[in-house]
Motif scaffolding. Sequence first.
Motif, PDB file in Angstrom:
ATOM      1  N   GLN A 268      38.357  10.287  83.577  1.00  0.00           N
ATOM      2  CA  GLN A 268      39.507   9.560  83.398  1.00  0.00           C
ATOM      3  C   GLN A 268      40.388  10.291  82.228  1.00  0.00           C
ATOM      4  O   GLN A 268      41.588  10.260  82.436  1.00  0.00           O
ATOM      5  CB  GLN A 268      39.182   8.110  82.966  1.00  0.00           C
ATOM      6  CG  GLN A 268      38.478   7.492  84.243  1.00  0.00           C
ATOM      7  CD  GLN A 268      38.143   6.060  83.890  1.00  0.00           C
ATOM      8  OE1 GLN A 268      37.614   5.744  82.483  1.00  0.00           O
ATOM      9  NE2 GLN A 268      38.166   4.874  84.588  1.00  0.00           N
TER      10      GLN A 268
ATOM     11  N   ILE B 255      36.976   5.247  77.602  1.00  0.00           N
ATOM     12  CA  ILE B 255      37.112   5.775  79.132  1.00  0.00           C
ATOM     13  C   ILE B 255      36.262   7.192  79.211  1.00  0.00           C
ATOM     14  O   ILE B 255      36.060   7.905  78.142  1.00  0.00           O
ATOM     15  CB  ILE B 255      38.612   5.970  79.570  1.00  0.00           C
ATOM     16  CG1 ILE B 255      39.319   7.050  78.848  1.00  0.00           C
ATOM     17  CG2 ILE B 255      39.344   4.715  79.481  1.00  0.00           C
ATOM     18  CD1 ILE B 255      40.624   7.361  79.418  1.00  0.00           C
TER      19      ILE B 255
ATOM     20  N   ASP C 215      34.410  13.135  90.521  1.00  0.00           N
ATOM     21  CA  ASP C 215      35.680  13.422  89.582  1.00  0.00           C
ATOM     22  C   ASP C 215      36.525  14.629  89.820  1.00  0.00           C
ATOM     23  O   ASP C 215      37.690  14.821  89.888  1.00  0.00           O
ATOM     24  CB  ASP C 215      35.430  12.997  88.338  1.00  0.00           C
ATOM     25  CG  ASP C 215      35.292  11.610  87.878  1.00  0.00           C
ATOM     26  OD1 ASP C 215      35.529  10.753  88.601  1.00  0.00           O
ATOM     27  OD2 ASP C 215      34.350  11.527  86.808  1.00  0.00           O
TER      28      ASP C 215
ATOM     29  N   LEU D 261      44.943   6.489  88.444  1.00  0.00           N
ATOM     30  CA  LEU D 261      44.211   6.006  87.345  1.00  0.00           C
ATOM     31  C   LEU D 261      44.374   4.616  87.519  1.00  0.00           C
ATOM     32  O   LEU D 261      45.523   4.381  86.782  1.00  0.00           O
ATOM     33  CB  LEU D 261      44.292   6.763  86.202  1.00  0.00           C
ATOM     34  CG  LEU D 261      43.413   6.403  85.098  1.00  0.00           C
ATOM     35  CD1 LEU D 261      41.840   6.357  85.594  1.00  0.00           C
ATOM     36  CD2 LEU D 261      43.484   7.208  83.906  1.00  0.00           C
TER      37      LEU D 261
END
Length: 510
Positions: free
Chosen positions: A148, A144, A178, A133
């Motif tokens: 994240q 965010i 993700d 990250l």
Amino acid sequence: MSGTILEMSEITKSFPGVKALDNVNLNVEKGEIHALIGENGAGKSTLMKVLSGVHPYGSYSGDIILNGKKCDFKDINQSEALGIVIIHQELALIPELSIAENIFLGNEQASRGIVHWNETITKTKELLKKVGLNISPKVQIKDIGVGQQQLVEIAKALSKDVKLLILDEPTSALNEEDSQNLLNLLLDFKKQGITSILISHKLKELIKVSDRITILRDGKTIETLTLDEDEISEDRIIKGMVGRDLSNLFPVRNPNIGEVLFEVENWSAYHPVNSDRQILFDVKFNVRKGEIIGIAGLMGAGRTELAMSIFGKSYGKKITGKAYKNGVEIDIKNVGRAIENGIAYVSENRKEFGLILIESVKNNITLAGLHQVSNNSILNSNEEVKVAESIKSKINIKAPTIYQKALNLSGGNQQKVVLGKWIYTDPEILILDEPTRGIDVGAKFEIYKIINELADKGKSIIMISSELPELLGMCDRIYTMAEGKITGEVNKQDANQEILMKYMTEDWRA
């Protein structure tokens, strides 16, 4: 892998009216990714809460053996001290605090009551690098994305010198990219000798990364499968989970589609906080009686914003455009007017917007239609009980009684309660936003049947989902969205994942 790190033996745990765990056994090897799978209510999360001390020693029976030593955890601090860290499905981050403050909350880098911020920031940067990250430690959590935030939770776990990492539905709210990044991270941890227990309903993900899979059903251990020894398939796992074959993941339906019931034209909206930022651009779509339409789009495409803005303008500012029912313009300027005009909305976030968790199944079911069980503003308790019992039976809500609190139900049954609440209002247009998120395949099938039955009764269904196979399996037509615009419309017979993804990712503005 080198020996056993964890053995849970004959674990039994009961709650009022239900035995959640019934002599469950779990064996986890050092350095493996061990998947734990089962229907909602099978006992997965309860078992992990026993392991992590959320359910303390004395509230269950059975033994926990960690690295050969018996453990009687009184609280989560004791389990974390031995390297067991659990990341729950609902992320435990404080939105208004920075990433660094969240990671070291309760574990502050301090002496004599004074926080050493330089040390905190330096260590946070190191941890963020480990999880891939690239972001400032000083950024607030609220600024965010969900993907994240999930990585911040994992960084927080690493700060506690984790030996056994438990992840409960870590990809349920993540997009495909993700999700893949997180799974790759778990594989990297495996190389570093970190053991992971992964709870997920996404079978393809589990088969892809897990070394072994333990299946629970009705609070019991069914079997443990080893990926390089047993013949593993989604069908075999599903049969173990539900006790039967689900030869077709979507129930058969013969649609009887009528005239256009509901349509939206030139629908535009701006962000509720940043009123200069437009989020919806001249959206136009329609849905017919007895039809299920889908709305597909990547995260940030504007699907939920569209649904909520239509449902009584409950999201957005400076909303313009027109809505029609049976060809006549209707007023949906607030939620009350939307409900009066036969519109219902099932939110993607059932716990925050769909349910009052501390209330009973009965109270939640009648919540949106209290006027139907009242006379002169006086609630008819007997009628309310009849209604709740009827809905509970009709859609097969698995709860001991209608007086059970919603927070004690599994995710699938919570979702049924939300559906039951809106079914009771007898809507003509039902907007379903991620109706099966975080729900196992068995419960999904039951919810699909409910949706089909509503469509068969002539209801118009608008279904938002991030799972393209779900939209392809359920919908008669699918609209695609990108950047707040409708980018395509595809009939069921012409639809496939490639076509939908093309419209979802390319610029198809008129």
